[in-house]
Motif scaffolding. Structure first.
Motif, PDB file in Angstrom:
ATOM      1  N   LEU A  30      26.494  36.402  31.411  1.00 47.22           N
ATOM      2  CA  LEU A  30      27.443  37.473  31.735  1.00 47.22           C
ATOM      3  C   LEU A  30      27.872  37.397  33.195  1.00 47.22           C
ATOM      4  N   ASP A  31      26.965  37.008  34.073  1.00 43.88           N
ATOM      5  CA  ASP A  31      27.326  36.816  35.480  1.00 43.88           C
ATOM      6  C   ASP A  31      28.404  35.742  35.621  1.00 43.88           C
ATOM      7  N   VAL A  32      28.238  34.660  34.871  1.00 45.87           N
ATOM      8  CA  VAL A  32      29.206  33.557  34.921  1.00 45.87           C
ATOM      9  C   VAL A  32      30.566  34.034  34.417  1.00 45.87           C
ATOM     10  N   ILE A  33      30.557  34.783  33.334  1.00 49.36           N
ATOM     11  CA  ILE A  33      31.820  35.282  32.752  1.00 49.36           C
ATOM     12  C   ILE A  33      32.511  36.246  33.712  1.00 49.36           C
ATOM     13  N   ARG A  34      31.751  37.142  34.303  1.00 49.03           N
ATOM     14  CA  ARG A  34      32.347  38.081  35.256  1.00 49.03           C
ATOM     15  C   ARG A  34      32.911  37.348  36.458  1.00 49.03           C
ATOM     16  N   TRP A  35      32.183  36.351  36.938  1.00 50.53           N
ATOM     17  CA  TRP A  35      32.691  35.536  38.058  1.00 50.53           C
ATOM     18  C   TRP A  35      33.991  34.848  37.651  1.00 50.53           C
ATOM     19  N   ALA A  36      34.026  34.329  36.438  1.00 50.37           N
ATOM     20  CA  ALA A  36      35.205  33.597  35.968  1.00 50.37           C
ATOM     21  C   ALA A  36      36.438  34.495  35.930  1.00 50.37           C
ATOM     22  N   TYR A  37      36.295  35.697  35.386  1.00 45.29           N
ATOM     23  CA  TYR A  37      37.444  36.607  35.328  1.00 45.29           C
ATOM     24  C   TYR A  37      37.823  37.128  36.713  1.00 45.29           C
ATOM     25  N   ASP A  38      36.836  37.314  37.567  1.00 46.95           N
ATOM     26  CA  ASP A  38      37.138  37.734  38.929  1.00 46.95           C
ATOM     27  C   ASP A  38      37.878  36.636  39.684  1.00 46.95           C
ATOM     28  N   THR A  39      37.515  35.396  39.399  1.00 42.69           N
ATOM     29  CA  THR A  39      38.105  34.258  40.112  1.00 42.69           C
ATOM     30  C   THR A  39      39.466  33.872  39.564  1.00 42.69           C
ATOM     31  N   PHE A  40      39.614  33.853  38.231  1.00 43.36           N
ATOM     32  CA  PHE A  40      40.838  33.334  37.615  1.00 43.36           C
ATOM     33  C   PHE A  40      41.709  34.401  36.945  1.00 43.36           C
ATOM     34  N   SER A  41      41.157  35.588  36.728  1.00 41.03           N
ATOM     35  CA  SER A  41      41.908  36.721  36.220  1.00 41.03           C
ATOM     36  C   SER A  41      42.695  36.345  34.954  1.00 41.03           C
ATOM     37  N   HIS A  42      44.003  36.609  34.928  1.00 42.45           N
ATOM     38  CA  HIS A  42      44.827  36.347  33.743  1.00 42.45           C
ATOM     39  C   HIS A  42      45.075  34.860  33.523  1.00 42.45           C
ATOM     40  N   GLN A  43      44.619  34.021  34.451  1.00 44.68           N
ATOM     41  CA  GLN A  43      44.759  32.580  34.288  1.00 44.68           C
ATOM     42  C   GLN A  43      43.598  31.969  33.512  1.00 44.68           C
ATOM     43  N   LEU A  44      42.726  32.817  32.979  1.00 47.96           N
ATOM     44  CA  LEU A  44      41.565  32.371  32.214  1.00 47.96           C
ATOM     45  C   LEU A  44      41.736  32.760  30.754  1.00 47.96           C
ATOM     46  N   VAL A  45      41.416  31.832  29.848  1.00 49.73           N
ATOM     47  CA  VAL A  45      41.527  32.089  28.415  1.00 49.73           C
ATOM     48  C   VAL A  45      40.290  31.524  27.726  1.00 49.73           C
ATOM     49  N   TYR A  46      39.918  32.119  26.602  1.00 50.99           N
ATOM     50  CA  TYR A  46      38.786  31.615  25.832  1.00 50.99           C
ATOM     51  C   TYR A  46      39.282  30.993  24.535  1.00 50.99           C
ATOM     52  N   ALA A  47      38.929  29.724  24.303  1.00 51.28           N
ATOM     53  CA  ALA A  47      39.245  29.045  23.049  1.00 51.28           C
ATOM     54  C   ALA A  47      38.029  29.162  22.146  1.00 51.28           C
ATOM     55  N   CYS A  48      38.123  29.980  21.104  1.00 48.96           N
ATOM     56  CA  CYS A  48      36.974  30.350  20.276  1.00 48.96           C
ATOM     57  C   CYS A  48      37.067  29.727  18.892  1.00 48.96           C
TER      58      CYS A  48
END
Length: 246
Positions: A30-48
């Motif tokens: 969860l720390d990694v995910i929060r860092w990712a959204y904080d760092t890349f914001s709307h430029q981040l997407v999850y391919a599920c």
């Protein structure tokens, strides 16, 4: 250029990746995910893919960003159980923005161009048409993407880091679950009473397209049921080789 704008495949150095991973080394998924959204914001997407790891990641992502964008590669040959699970997940997480990504060719058009059952005659080409090419197009406009890769899934994934340079799609790939075991994944699903694909209870640990996925015998590698009998263990999404052409 501000700090976030310089974070892209073309601007990050190897030292940047090392620094990111050192910074995240003591954190949890969860720390990694929060860092990712904080760092890349709307430029981040999850391919599920909505496998067991995917269910865990969607739940974790919902805790970091309720309206996160998730894409699913609809090859048109998934199990009916997979499509039913997606409907359950949409009901479970109504704020998540799910995009069903379609290949350019329908199955009928693929048959007309390449013959029947391309997944048997040329599985790499089939994966390119129905997964690799659509994902490349879907990722355009994003800087980074999330993936559920775990190090213990296969030898090809054993050196995956939290933050990776993805040469295939020329993006930054973030893998929050690299240190999780298969047991960790299932303990999380049970602890949080999450929906999951019932095929997992029928000896399908790794679930992809129906024609290319078989049940796994006890003691076999978790991905042994994928492309059984072929010298193929990956669809190509997570291998850093150039995307082939039709």
């Amino acid at each position: 250029m501000n700090e976030k704008e310089r974070y892209s495949y073309h601007t990050l150095s190897q030292q940047d990746y090392r620094s990111f991973n050192q910074h995240l080394a003591e954190g949890n998924a969860l720390d990694v995910i929060r860092w990712a959204y904080d760092t890349f914001s709307h430029q981040l997407v999850y391919a599920c893919s909505f496998g067991a790891e995917g269910i865990v990641l969607v739940d974790l992502i919902s805790r970091a960003k309720q309206d996160a964008t998730i894409i699913f590669l609809d090859t048109h040959v998934h199990f009916k159980e997979t499509y039913e699970l997606i409907e359950d997940m949409q009901a479970h997480y109504p704020s998540i923005q799910l995009k069903m990504i379609q290949p350019e060719l329908t199955l009928a058009e693929q048959v007309a161009k390449h013959g029947e059952k391309l997944w048997e005659t040329n599985p790499d080409l089939c994966c390119y048409i129905r997964k690799n090419k659509p994902l490349k197009q879907a990722l355009e406009g994003y800087t980074a993407w999330l993936s559920g890769l775990r190090r213990d899934q296969s030898p090809t994934r054993a050196k995956t880091e939290f933050v990776n340079k993805d040469d295939k799609f020329q993006m930054i790939k973030i893998c929050p679950l690299i240190h999780w075991s298969w047991d960790d994944v299932w303990q999380y699903i049970k602890d949080h009473n999450l929906p999951y694909n019932p095929l997992h209870d029928q000896d399908y640990p790794s679930i992809g397209c129906e024609p290319c996925t078989k049940p796994v015998k006890e003691g076999d590698d978790l991905r042994a049921g994928r492309w059984t009998g072929l010298q193929k263990t990956e669809c190509g999404l997570h291998i850093n080789t150039p995307i082939s052409k039709e």
